[in-house]
Scaffold this motif. Structure first.
Motif, PDB file in Angstrom:
ATOM      1  N   LEU A  11       0.813  -1.217   0.000  1.00 35.56           N
ATOM      2  CA  LEU A  11       0.000   0.000   0.000  1.00 35.56           C
ATOM      3  C   LEU A  11       0.846   1.268   0.000  1.00 35.56           C
ATOM      4  O   LEU A  11       0.337   2.348  -0.312  1.00 35.56           O
ATOM      5  N   THR A 130      -4.669  -2.794   9.218  1.00 42.10           N
ATOM      6  CA  THR A 130      -4.846  -2.004   8.002  1.00 42.10           C
ATOM      7  C   THR A 130      -6.151  -2.450   7.353  1.00 42.10           C
ATOM      8  O   THR A 130      -6.322  -3.631   7.029  1.00 42.10           O
ATOM      9  N   LYS A 132      -9.737  -1.543   4.734  1.00 40.37           N
ATOM     10  CA  LYS A 132     -10.406  -0.768   3.696  1.00 40.37           C
ATOM     11  C   LYS A 132     -11.592  -0.059   4.351  1.00 40.37           C
ATOM     12  O   LYS A 132     -12.357  -0.692   5.095  1.00 40.37           O
ATOM     13  N   CYS A 158      -7.264   2.252   3.803  1.00 36.55           N
ATOM     14  CA  CYS A 158      -7.326   2.553   2.377  1.00 36.55           C
ATOM     15  C   CYS A 158      -8.790   2.866   2.081  1.00 36.55           C
ATOM     16  O   CYS A 158      -9.585   1.957   1.820  1.00 36.55           O
ATOM     17  N   THR A 160     -12.088   3.895   0.104  1.00 35.79           N
ATOM     18  CA  THR A 160     -12.550   3.699  -1.272  1.00 35.79           C
ATOM     19  C   THR A 160     -14.046   3.937  -1.321  1.00 35.79           C
ATOM     20  O   THR A 160     -14.755   3.608  -0.376  1.00 35.79           O
ATOM     21  N   CYS A 179      -3.241   4.890   1.713  1.00 36.42           N
ATOM     22  CA  CYS A 179      -3.465   5.201   0.304  1.00 36.42           C
ATOM     23  C   CYS A 179      -4.976   5.242   0.106  1.00 36.42           C
ATOM     24  O   CYS A 179      -5.728   5.011   1.050  1.00 36.42           O
ATOM     25  N   ILE A 180      -5.413   5.541  -1.096  1.00 37.84           N
ATOM     26  CA  ILE A 180      -6.832   5.552  -1.390  1.00 37.84           C
ATOM     27  C   ILE A 180      -7.101   4.665  -2.603  1.00 37.84           C
ATOM     28  O   ILE A 180      -6.188   4.380  -3.391  1.00 37.84           O
ATOM     29  N   GLY A 181      -8.337   4.227  -2.735  1.00 37.38           N
ATOM     30  CA  GLY A 181      -8.744   3.489  -3.920  1.00 37.38           C
ATOM     31  C   GLY A 181      -9.712   4.314  -4.736  1.00 37.38           C
ATOM     32  O   GLY A 181     -10.535   5.049  -4.176  1.00 37.38           O
TER      33      GLY A 181
END
Length: 211
Positions: A11, A130, A132, A158, A160, A179-181
Motif C-alpha cells: 500500500l 490495516t 479498507k 485505504c 474507497t 493510500c486511497i482506492g
C-alpha cells in the motif's frame, strides 16, 4: 505469519490504487500498461466480471513489475479463486467469518472492509491493523477517519468509494490513511473508448496528489 504480512509495503507503493472492472479480457493488458506508464504500480481487479480471474493471471505473467490484487471478495470460494489466479493481495468490501477464516489458510494478505467503529474494533482484535474503509464518502468521509484516528490510532486505512480528484487530498493528508482506492482514472467509458493516453495522464495526476 500475519494475515496481513507484506500488505503495508504494497500500500506504500502508490498513493492511489486503481479499482478496475474489466469486462473484456483484451483490455486488461493495455489498461494495466497505461496505468503503469502514469506511475500507478498497484492494481485491484474486482471480481465483478467473468474476465476478472483471467485478467489477473495474464497481468501477473505479462507485467511482473506490477502488484496485482483481487477485489470484491465476498466468500471463501472467491478467495481461493483469486489466490489460484495469482492475486498478490485480497480486498473485501466488508467482513464475514467465512472470509476471515479463509484468509488464515493463505499467505496472500487480506485488506478487509469496515465502515463502523464496531467492525474496526472487531478486526483489530483479530490482528488486522490495516483496513479498507468503504464506502468512504457515504460513511462520513475524511472527517470520520480523522475522528477514528483519535480513538483507534493503531489502525490505518485505504478508503474507497466516492473518492475523486476533488476530495482525494482530504484523505491523503490524514496520518491514518495509507493510500486511497478509486476508479476515475480508469472509468468504464475511458476503457471502452480505449483512451490509453488519457488514462496514463490521469494516472500521473493521481500519483501527484500525494506531493
Amino acid at each position: 505469519m500475519s494475515v496481513q504480512h507484506g500488505l503495508d509495503e504494497v500500500l506504500a507503493i502508490s498513493p492511489v490504487i486503481p479499482v478496475l472492472v474489466i469486462d473484456n479480457i483484451e483490455d486488461a493488458l493495455p489498461l494495466a500498461r497505461a496505468l503503469s506508464a502514469g506511475g500507478l504500480k498497484v492494481l485491484e481487479v474486482t471480481l465483478r466480471t467473468e474476465a476478472a480471474l483471467q485478467a489477473i493471471t495474464e497481468l501477473r505473467a505479462a507485467c511482473p513489475e506490477l502488484i496485482i490484487g483481487a477485489g470484491t471478495i465476498l466468500n471463501s470460494e472467491h478467495y481461493r479463486q483469486a489466490v489460484a489466479a495469482g492475486s498478490q493481495f485480497i480486498v473485501s468490501p466488508g467482513v464475514c467469518e467465512e472470509v476471515l477464516q479463509e484468509a488464515e489458510k493463505h499467505d496472500v494478505p487480506l485488506l478487509p472492509g469496515a465502515s463502523t467503529l464496531s467492525e474496526m474494533m472487531a478486526l483489530l482484535a483479530r490482528g488486522y491493523q490495516t483496513l479498507k474503509f468503504f464506502p468512504a464518502e457515504l460513511n462520513g468521509g475524511a472527517k470520520f477517519l480523522k475522528t477514528v484516528g483519535a480513538v483507534i490510532p493503531q489502525l490505518r486505512f485505504c478508503p474507497t468509494g466516492g473518492i475523486s480528484p476533488s476530495n482525494a487530498g482530504d484523505y491523503l493528508q490524514l496520518d491514518n490513511v495509507a493510500c486511497i482506492g478509486g476508479s476515475w482514472m480508469a472509468s468504464g467509458a475511458l476503457v471502452a473508448e480505449k483512451q490509453w493516453q488519457k488514462i496514463s495522464a490521469d494516472s500521473a495526476a493521481a500519483v501527484a496528489l500525494k506531493n
